[in-house]
Design a protein around this motif. Structure first.
Motif, mmCIF file in Angstrom:
data_model
loop_
_atom_site.group_PDB
_atom_site.id
_atom_site.type_symbol
_atom_site.label_atom_id
_atom_site.label_comp_id
_atom_site.label_asym_id
_atom_site.label_seq_id
_atom_site.Cartn_x
_atom_site.Cartn_y
_atom_site.Cartn_z
ATOM 1 N N ILE A 163 0.824 -1.213 0.000
ATOM 2 C CA ILE A 163 0.000 0.000 0.000
ATOM 3 C C ILE A 163 0.855 1.259 0.000
ATOM 4 N N VAL A 164 1.940 1.267 0.777
ATOM 5 C CA VAL A 164 2.794 2.454 0.858
ATOM 6 C C VAL A 164 3.422 2.747 -0.504
ATOM 7 N N ASP A 165 3.958 1.711 -1.146
ATOM 8 C CA ASP A 165 4.580 1.908 -2.462
ATOM 9 C C ASP A 165 3.570 2.404 -3.488
ATOM 10 N N GLU A 166 2.360 1.844 -3.460
ATOM 11 C CA GLU A 166 1.343 2.256 -4.420
ATOM 12 C C GLU A 166 0.904 3.695 -4.189
ATOM 13 N N MET A 167 0.821 4.129 -2.930
ATOM 14 C CA MET A 167 0.477 5.522 -2.647
ATOM 15 C C MET A 167 1.551 6.460 -3.174
ATOM 16 N N VAL A 168 2.821 6.092 -2.967
ATOM 17 C CA VAL A 168 3.924 6.913 -3.489
ATOM 18 C C VAL A 168 3.861 6.991 -5.009
ATOM 19 N N ASN A 169 3.571 5.848 -5.655
ATOM 20 C CA ASN A 169 3.464 5.836 -7.117
ATOM 21 C C ASN A 169 2.314 6.715 -7.598
ATOM 22 N N MET A 170 1.186 6.680 -6.889
ATOM 23 C CA MET A 170 0.045 7.508 -7.278
ATOM 24 C C MET A 170 0.369 8.988 -7.173
ATOM 25 N N ILE A 171 1.059 9.381 -6.104
ATOM 26 C CA ILE A 171 1.437 10.789 -5.937
ATOM 27 C C ILE A 171 2.396 11.212 -7.043
ATOM 28 N N GLU A 172 3.354 10.341 -7.351
ATOM 29 C CA GLU A 172 4.320 10.654 -8.400
ATOM 30 C C GLU A 172 3.640 10.791 -9.762
ATOM 31 N N LEU A 173 2.711 9.870 -10.053
ATOM 32 C CA LEU A 173 1.991 9.941 -11.324
ATOM 33 C C LEU A 173 1.114 11.185 -11.402
ATOM 34 N N SER A 174 0.509 11.577 -10.278
ATOM 35 C CA SER A 174 -0.317 12.784 -10.245
ATOM 36 C C SER A 174 0.518 14.020 -10.551
ATOM 37 N N ARG A 175 1.715 14.077 -9.978
ATOM 38 C CA ARG A 175 2.595 15.222 -10.246
ATOM 39 C C ARG A 175 3.055 15.252 -11.696
ATOM 40 N N ARG A 176 3.340 14.071 -12.253
ATOM 41 C CA ARG A 176 3.741 14.004 -13.655
ATOM 42 C C ARG A 176 2.606 14.467 -14.559
ATOM 43 N N PHE A 177 1.376 14.088 -14.203
ATOM 44 C CA PHE A 177 0.221 14.502 -14.993
ATOM 45 C C PHE A 177 0.080 16.024 -14.972
ATOM 46 N N GLU A 178 0.210 16.621 -13.775
ATOM 47 C CA GLU A 178 0.113 18.075 -13.662
ATOM 48 C C GLU A 178 1.196 18.757 -14.490
ATOM 49 N N MET A 179 2.409 18.203 -14.481
ATOM 50 C CA MET A 179 3.497 18.779 -15.258
ATOM 51 C C MET A 179 3.210 18.700 -16.752
ATOM 52 N N GLN A 180 2.640 17.558 -17.199
ATOM 53 C CA GLN A 180 2.321 17.409 -18.613
ATOM 54 C C GLN A 180 1.236 18.398 -19.039
ATOM 55 N N VAL A 181 0.243 18.618 -18.168
ATOM 56 C CA VAL A 181 -0.818 19.575 -18.487
ATOM 57 C C VAL A 181 -0.236 20.978 -18.627
ATOM 58 N N LYS A 182 0.674 21.356 -17.721
ATOM 59 C CA LYS A 182 1.313 22.673 -17.808
ATOM 60 C C LYS A 182 2.126 22.808 -19.085
ATOM 61 N N MET A 183 2.823 21.741 -19.469
ATOM 62 C CA MET A 183 3.619 21.780 -20.696
ATOM 63 C C MET A 183 2.728 21.945 -21.925
ATOM 64 N N MET A 184 1.580 21.258 -21.936
ATOM 65 C CA MET A 184 0.662 21.398 -23.066
ATOM 66 C C MET A 184 0.089 22.809 -23.139
ATOM 67 N N LYS A 185 -0.210 23.377 -21.974
ATOM 68 C CA LYS A 185 -0.733 24.748 -21.946
ATOM 69 C C LYS A 185 0.320 25.736 -22.439
ATOM 70 N N THR A 186 1.575 25.540 -22.020
ATOM 71 C CA THR A 186 2.664 26.402 -22.481
ATOM 72 C C THR A 186 2.863 26.270 -23.978
ATOM 73 N N ALA A 187 2.802 25.034 -24.494
ATOM 74 C CA ALA A 187 2.943 24.817 -25.934
ATOM 75 C C ALA A 187 1.824 25.502 -26.699
ATOM 76 N N GLU A 188 0.609 25.468 -26.155
ATOM 77 C CA GLU A 188 -0.521 26.133 -26.806
ATOM 78 C C GLU A 188 -0.308 27.645 -26.836
ATOM 79 N N GLN A 189 0.180 28.206 -25.722
ATOM 80 C CA GLN A 189 0.449 29.648 -25.682
ATOM 81 C C GLN A 189 1.540 30.035 -26.664
ATOM 82 N N ASN A 190 2.594 29.192 -26.762
ATOM 83 C CA ASN A 190 3.668 29.466 -27.725
ATOM 84 C C ASN A 190 3.146 29.421 -29.156
ATOM 85 N N ALA A 191 2.245 28.452 -29.426
ATOM 86 C CA ALA A 191 1.678 28.342 -30.764
ATOM 87 C C ALA A 191 0.842 29.576 -31.100
ATOM 88 N N GLU A 192 0.081 30.066 -30.126
ATOM 89 C CA GLU A 192 -0.724 31.271 -30.365
ATOM 90 C C GLU A 192 0.168 32.483 -30.604
#
Length: 201
Positions: A163-192
């Motif tokens: 359970i501990v390892d899976e919770m750590v993995n979930m937190i890490e994946l959540s942070r990676r997802f947030e980072m990817q969303v920010k990168m996509m938003k930045t790419a969209e702004q650069n394209a505009e």
């Protein structure tokens, strides 16, 4: 001719493409109908569609009709199909899956062997997980019963998930997802911004 093009999206899967076959720890319960499978073996059960499938769930029970089943209601398979038990005062499941009972009203030393739980040990790379969560052979055939497999009576196997390892993995994946969303938003702004620079004055 423009061709087939290239995919622009990667679809997420809702389940891992493989199964973790690492055995879990064994916990003693003292209950006669609880069994844990040693090593890499499996208990044969009858799935809801009537086919033979394999599970390591060992919290067995006997329903009102005398049918031996797993905790989620799947009949356990013996030598000749689903195992049916007559009324009994005591039951014992041996290490090899042999089921012995003291018939109802009989003397404690009057035991009768009823059936034997079908235990199998197919190679992991020959198995696949169905949508019902049960394992089957990829070939669609039934696995042969194994005389080498053993059960631990009065015990259950715990989950192999940390359970501990899976919770750590979930937190890490959540942070990676947030980072990817920010990168996509930045790419969209650069394209505009680039499109604005290319517009004729």
């Amino acid at each position: 001719v423009f061709g087939n093009g290239h995919p622009t999206r990667v679809y997420a899967m809702n389940e891992r493409p493989s199964s973790d076959f690492t055995p879990g720890s064994v916990q003693q319960t003292g209950r006669d109908l609880d069994v844990a499978v040693k090593g890499g073996g499996w208990i044969a059960v009858q799935a809801n569609d009537g086919t033979e499938a394999y599970s390591r769930r060992g919290d067995l029970r006997v329903d009102s009709a005398g049918l031996l089943s797993t905790g989620n209601g799947l009949p356990v398979i013996g030598n000749g199909g689903p195992i049916a038990l007559p009324p009994f005062d005591k039951i014992d499941i041996g290490v090899d899956g042999t089921i012995s009972i003291v018939p109802q009203g009989a003397q404690p030393n009057e035991t009768a062997v009823i059936d034997r739980i079908k235990l199998v040990e197919p190679q992991f790379d020959q198995m696949e997980k169905g949508k019902d969560g049960l394992m089957r052979l990829q070939s669609g055939e039934q696995a042969e019963a194994s005389a080498n497999q053993r059960l631990i009576s009065g015990a259950l196997e715990n989950s192999n998930v940390n359970i501990v390892d899976e919770m750590v993995n979930m937190i890490e994946l959540s942070r990676r997802f947030e980072m990817q969303v920010k990168m996509m938003k930045t790419a969209e702004q650069n394209a505009e911004a680039a499109a604005g620079l290319l517009r004729p004055m």
